[in-house]
Scaffold this motif. Structure first.
Motif, PDB file in Angstrom:
ATOM      1  N   GLN A 115     -49.405 -35.078  25.082  1.00 27.13           N
ATOM      2  CA  GLN A 115     -48.280 -34.614  25.899  1.00 27.13           C
ATOM      3  C   GLN A 115     -47.395 -33.652  25.113  1.00 27.13           C
ATOM      4  OE1 GLN A 115     -46.745 -38.528  26.874  1.00 27.13           O
ATOM      5  NE2 GLN A 115     -47.427 -38.337  29.018  1.00 27.13           N
ATOM      6  N   GLU A 116     -47.158 -33.952  23.856  1.00 25.20           N
ATOM      7  CA  GLU A 116     -46.333 -33.070  23.016  1.00 25.20           C
ATOM      8  C   GLU A 116     -46.985 -31.697  22.854  1.00 25.20           C
ATOM      9  OE1 GLU A 116     -44.447 -36.708  20.300  1.00 25.20           O
ATOM     10  OE2 GLU A 116     -46.045 -35.398  19.495  1.00 25.20           O
ATOM     11  N   ALA A 117     -48.308 -31.700  22.582  1.00 24.53           N
ATOM     12  CA  ALA A 117     -49.016 -30.430  22.413  1.00 24.53           C
ATOM     13  C   ALA A 117     -49.001 -29.623  23.719  1.00 24.53           C
ATOM     14  CB  ALA A 117     -50.452 -30.702  21.970  1.00 24.53           C
ATOM     15  N   ARG A 118     -49.062 -30.314  24.819  1.00 18.13           N
ATOM     16  CA  ARG A 118     -49.051 -29.620  26.102  1.00 18.13           C
ATOM     17  C   ARG A 118     -47.703 -28.949  26.367  1.00 18.13           C
ATOM     18  NH1 ARG A 118     -51.594 -26.484  29.491  1.00 18.13           N
ATOM     19  NH2 ARG A 118     -51.122 -26.890  31.697  1.00 18.13           N
ATOM     20  N   VAL A 119     -46.613 -29.591  25.984  1.00 14.15           N
ATOM     21  CA  VAL A 119     -45.283 -28.989  26.150  1.00 14.15           C
ATOM     22  C   VAL A 119     -45.163 -27.727  25.307  1.00 14.15           C
ATOM     23  CG1 VAL A 119     -42.811 -29.308  25.717  1.00 14.15           C
ATOM     24  CG2 VAL A 119     -44.130 -31.119  26.837  1.00 14.15           C
ATOM     25  N   VAL A 120     -45.684 -27.759  24.084  1.00 15.22           N
ATOM     26  CA  VAL A 120     -45.658 -26.555  23.232  1.00 15.22           C
ATOM     27  C   VAL A 120     -46.422 -25.423  23.914  1.00 15.22           C
ATOM     28  CG1 VAL A 120     -46.399 -25.589  21.016  1.00 15.22           C
ATOM     29  CG2 VAL A 120     -45.400 -27.877  21.095  1.00 15.22           C
ATOM     30  N   ALA A 121     -47.605 -25.736  24.456  1.00 12.21           N
ATOM     31  CA  ALA A 121     -48.418 -24.705  25.097  1.00 12.21           C
ATOM     32  C   ALA A 121     -47.710 -24.126  26.327  1.00 12.21           C
ATOM     33  CB  ALA A 121     -49.767 -25.291  25.488  1.00 12.21           C
ATOM     34  N   LEU A 122     -47.130 -24.987  27.153  1.00  8.80           N
ATOM     35  CA  LEU A 122     -46.437 -24.509  28.343  1.00  8.80           C
ATOM     36  C   LEU A 122     -45.213 -23.670  27.980  1.00  8.80           C
ATOM     37  CD1 LEU A 122     -46.635 -27.718  30.576  1.00  8.80           C
ATOM     38  CD2 LEU A 122     -47.914 -25.575  30.878  1.00  8.80           C
ATOM     39  N   THR A 123     -44.528 -24.050  26.911  1.00  5.83           N
ATOM     40  CA  THR A 123     -43.356 -23.281  26.458  1.00  5.83           C
ATOM     41  C   THR A 123     -43.771 -21.874  26.063  1.00  5.83           C
ATOM     42  OG1 THR A 123     -42.238 -25.289  25.688  1.00  5.83           O
ATOM     43  CG2 THR A 123     -41.492 -23.193  24.757  1.00  5.83           C
ATOM     44  N   ASN A 124     -44.875 -21.755  25.334  1.00  6.66           N
ATOM     45  CA  ASN A 124     -45.337 -20.438  24.906  1.00  6.66           C
ATOM     46  C   ASN A 124     -45.861 -19.616  26.089  1.00  6.66           C
ATOM     47  OD1 ASN A 124     -44.675 -20.444  22.155  1.00  6.66           O
ATOM     48  ND2 ASN A 124     -46.511 -21.614  21.633  1.00  6.66           N
ATOM     49  N   GLU A 125     -46.391 -20.287  27.119  1.00  4.67           N
ATOM     50  CA  GLU A 125     -46.800 -19.549  28.315  1.00  4.67           C
ATOM     51  C   GLU A 125     -45.586 -18.907  28.987  1.00  4.67           C
ATOM     52  OE1 GLU A 125     -48.970 -22.059  30.964  1.00  4.67           O
ATOM     53  OE2 GLU A 125     -50.634 -22.400  29.559  1.00  4.67           O
ATOM     54  N   GLN A 126     -44.486 -19.658  29.072  1.00  2.00           N
ATOM     55  CA  GLN A 126     -43.265 -19.111  29.674  1.00  2.00           C
ATOM     56  C   GLN A 126     -42.712 -17.967  28.827  1.00  2.00           C
ATOM     57  OE1 GLN A 126     -41.982 -19.782  32.597  1.00  2.00           O
ATOM     58  NE2 GLN A 126     -43.301 -21.533  33.118  1.00  2.00           N
ATOM     59  N   ARG A 127     -42.763 -18.109  27.533  1.00  3.13           N
ATOM     60  CA  ARG A 127     -42.261 -17.048  26.648  1.00  3.13           C
ATOM     61  C   ARG A 127     -43.122 -15.799  26.764  1.00  3.13           C
ATOM     62  NH1 ARG A 127     -38.715 -18.392  22.552  1.00  3.13           N
ATOM     63  NH2 ARG A 127     -39.684 -16.896  21.102  1.00  3.13           N
ATOM     64  N   ALA A 128     -44.453 -16.003  26.866  1.00  6.71           N
ATOM     65  CA  ALA A 128     -45.331 -14.844  26.993  1.00  6.71           C
ATOM     66  C   ALA A 128     -45.037 -14.092  28.294  1.00  6.71           C
ATOM     67  CB  ALA A 128     -46.786 -15.297  26.956  1.00  6.71           C
ATOM     68  N   ALA A 129     -44.760 -14.838  29.366  1.00  4.39           N
ATOM     69  CA  ALA A 129     -44.451 -14.192  30.646  1.00  4.39           C
ATOM     70  C   ALA A 129     -43.152 -13.402  30.569  1.00  4.39           C
ATOM     71  CB  ALA A 129     -44.363 -15.249  31.740  1.00  4.39           C
ATOM     72  N   ALA A 130     -42.232 -13.855  29.689  1.00  8.77           N
ATOM     73  CA  ALA A 130     -40.948 -13.165  29.527  1.00  8.77           C
ATOM     74  C   ALA A 130     -40.995 -12.096  28.444  1.00  8.77           C
ATOM     75  CB  ALA A 130     -39.856 -14.182  29.200  1.00  8.77           C
ATOM     76  N   GLY A 131     -42.139 -11.934  27.783  1.00 10.89           N
ATOM     77  CA  GLY A 131     -42.280 -10.923  26.743  1.00 10.89           C
ATOM     78  C   GLY A 131     -41.821 -11.382  25.378  1.00 10.89           C
ATOM     79  N   CYS A 132     -41.658 -12.699  25.173  1.00 10.33           N
ATOM     80  CA  CYS A 132     -41.231 -13.233  23.871  1.00 10.33           C
ATOM     81  C   CYS A 132     -42.439 -13.658  23.047  1.00 10.33           C
ATOM     82  CB  CYS A 132     -40.299 -14.426  24.056  1.00 10.33           C
ATOM     83  SG  CYS A 132     -38.752 -14.046  24.889  1.00 10.33           S
ATOM     84  N   PRO A 133     -42.361 -13.571  21.717  1.00  6.62           N
ATOM     85  CA  PRO A 133     -43.463 -14.047  20.867  1.00  6.62           C
ATOM     86  C   PRO A 133     -43.604 -15.566  20.947  1.00  6.62           C
ATOM     87  CG  PRO A 133     -41.584 -13.468  19.511  1.00  6.62           C
ATOM     88  CD  PRO A 133     -41.234 -13.028  20.900  1.00  6.62           C
ATOM     89  N   ALA A 134     -44.790 -16.038  20.666  1.00  6.44           N
ATOM     90  CA  ALA A 134     -45.051 -17.479  20.705  1.00  6.44           C
ATOM     91  C   ALA A 134     -44.328 -18.187  19.577  1.00  6.44           C
ATOM     92  CB  ALA A 134     -46.548 -17.733  20.600  1.00  6.44           C
ATOM     93  N   LEU A 135     -43.918 -19.403  19.840  1.00  5.55           N
ATOM     94  CA  LEU A 135     -43.295 -20.250  18.819  1.00  5.55           C
ATOM     95  C   LEU A 135     -44.384 -20.961  18.013  1.00  5.55           C
ATOM     96  CD1 LEU A 135     -40.512 -21.853  21.054  1.00  5.55           C
ATOM     97  CD2 LEU A 135     -40.189 -20.062  19.313  1.00  5.55           C
ATOM     98  N   THR A 136     -44.164 -21.141  16.717  1.00  5.80           N
ATOM     99  CA  THR A 136     -45.093 -21.858  15.854  1.00  5.80           C
ATOM    100  C   THR A 136     -44.750 -23.337  15.872  1.00  5.80           C
ATOM    101  OG1 THR A 136     -45.308 -19.928  14.401  1.00  5.80           O
ATOM    102  CG2 THR A 136     -45.972 -22.070  13.507  1.00  5.80           C
ATOM    103  N   ALA A 137     -45.759 -24.164  16.100  1.00  6.21           N
ATOM    104  CA  ALA A 137     -45.539 -25.616  16.056  1.00  6.21           C
ATOM    105  C   ALA A 137     -45.265 -26.025  14.613  1.00  6.21           C
ATOM    106  CB  ALA A 137     -46.767 -26.343  16.586  1.00  6.21           C
TER     107      ALA A 137
END
Length: 237
Positions: A115-137
Motif C-alpha cells: 500500500q505504501e509503494a502504491r501511494v508513492v507511485a500514484l503521487t508521482n503519476e499526479q506530479r507527472a501529469a502536472a509537469g513536476c519531476p518524480a519524487l525519490t522514495a
C-alpha cells in the motif's frame, strides 16, 4: 580209356560245377548287404547337398542338420568379433559442472508495504501529469511517516502534532533526514486510490503533492484506532 572212366570224370565235373554256382549265389547274397552298408557310409560322408537323398536309415538328414548350424555359428562369431574390433570406444563421461547456488529470493512485500509503494507511485503519476519531476522514495522519510501513523493508531488521535508535542519537522529530523518539506495525513480510507483521491480534492494536500520543488517522499500506513487505518506522507527538500 574205358567208357567207365570217362563217365566218372564227367560226373565229377558236373558236381564241381554245381558246387561252384551254389557258392557264387551265396556270396552274391551276402555281398548285397555289404554293398548297401557301404553305400550308406558313403552317402553319409557326402556334402550337405546329399541331405535330400533318401536313405533307409534316415541318418543322412540328421547328419546334415547338425553340420549346418555349426558352420553358421562360427561365421557369426567371427563377424561379431570383427565389428567389435572396428567400433571406437565410448567417449569418457564429462563431469557435471558445479551447481551454482542461487541467492535467496527477497521476501514478498507485506500488505502494508504494498500500500505504501502504491501511494508513492500514484503521487508521482499526479506530479507527472502536472509537469513536476518524480519524487525519490526515501527510507528515512518512510520511517518517520510510519512512526507517526503507528502513534496515531495506537494512541487513537488524528493530528500533525504528536501526543508528546513533536511536529513533523521534529520527527523527520529525528529519522535522519535534514531537510523536512511537508506532511499529509489521512485516516479511514481503505485503499491507496481512495486516500489519494481525498488528498487531491483538498487544496492544501494537493499543493504539497504537486510542489515541484520537493525532492523525496516517504509513506507510512498503520492499522488500528478509531478510524481503523492511518496514512502519512512525509516530503523532503
Amino acid at each position: 580209356m574205358s567208357r567207365t572212366t570217362v563217365a566218372i570224370r564227367s560226373l565229377l565235373l558236373i558236381t564241381s560245377a554245381v558246387m561252384l554256382v551254389s557258392g557264387c549265389e551265396d556270396n552274391a547274397a551276402s555281398g548285397g548287404k555289404v554293398g548297401e552298408a557301404a553305400v550308406v557310409g558313403f552317402v553319409t560322408a557326402l556334402p550337405n547337398t546329399a541331405a535330400t537323398a533318401s536313405s533307409p536309415t534316415g541318418s543322412v538328414t540328421a547328419s546334415a542338420t547338425v553340420n549346418v548350424p555349426t558352420t553358421t555359428t562360427t561365421a557369426a562369431a567371427v563377424s561379431t568379433e570383427a565389428i567389435a574390433a572396428t567400433t571406437p570406444p565410448p567417449a569418457p563421461a564429462q563431469p557435471n559442472p558445479p551447481t551454482q547456488e542461487q541467492p535467496p529470493a527477497p521476501p514478498a512485500p507485506s500488505e502494508t508495504e504494498a500500500q505504501e509503494a502504491r501511494v508513492v507511485a500514484l503521487t508521482n503519476e499526479q506530479r507527472a501529469a502536472a509537469g513536476c519531476p518524480a519524487l525519490t522514495a526515501d527510507d528515512r522519510l518512510a520511517n518517520s511517516a510510519r512512526g507517526h501513523s503507528a502513534d496515531m493508531a495506537s494512541q487513537d488521535y488524528f493530528d500533525h502534532k504528536s501526543k508528546d508535542g513533536r511536529s513533523f519537522v521534529d520527527r523527520i529530523k529525528a529519522a535522519g533526514y535534514s531537510k523536512p518539506g511537508a506532511e499529509n495525513i489521512a485516516a479511514g480510507q481503505k485503499t491507496p486510490e481512495s486516500v489519494m483521491d481525498g488528498w487531491m480534492k483538498s487544496p492544501g494536500h494537493r499543493a504539497n503533492i504537486l510542489n515541484c520543488g520537493l525532492k523525496a517522499l516517504g509513506v507510512g500506513v498503520a492499522k488500528g484506532g478509531s478510524y481503523g487505518i492511518y496514512w502519512t506522507q512525509n516530503f523532503g527538500w
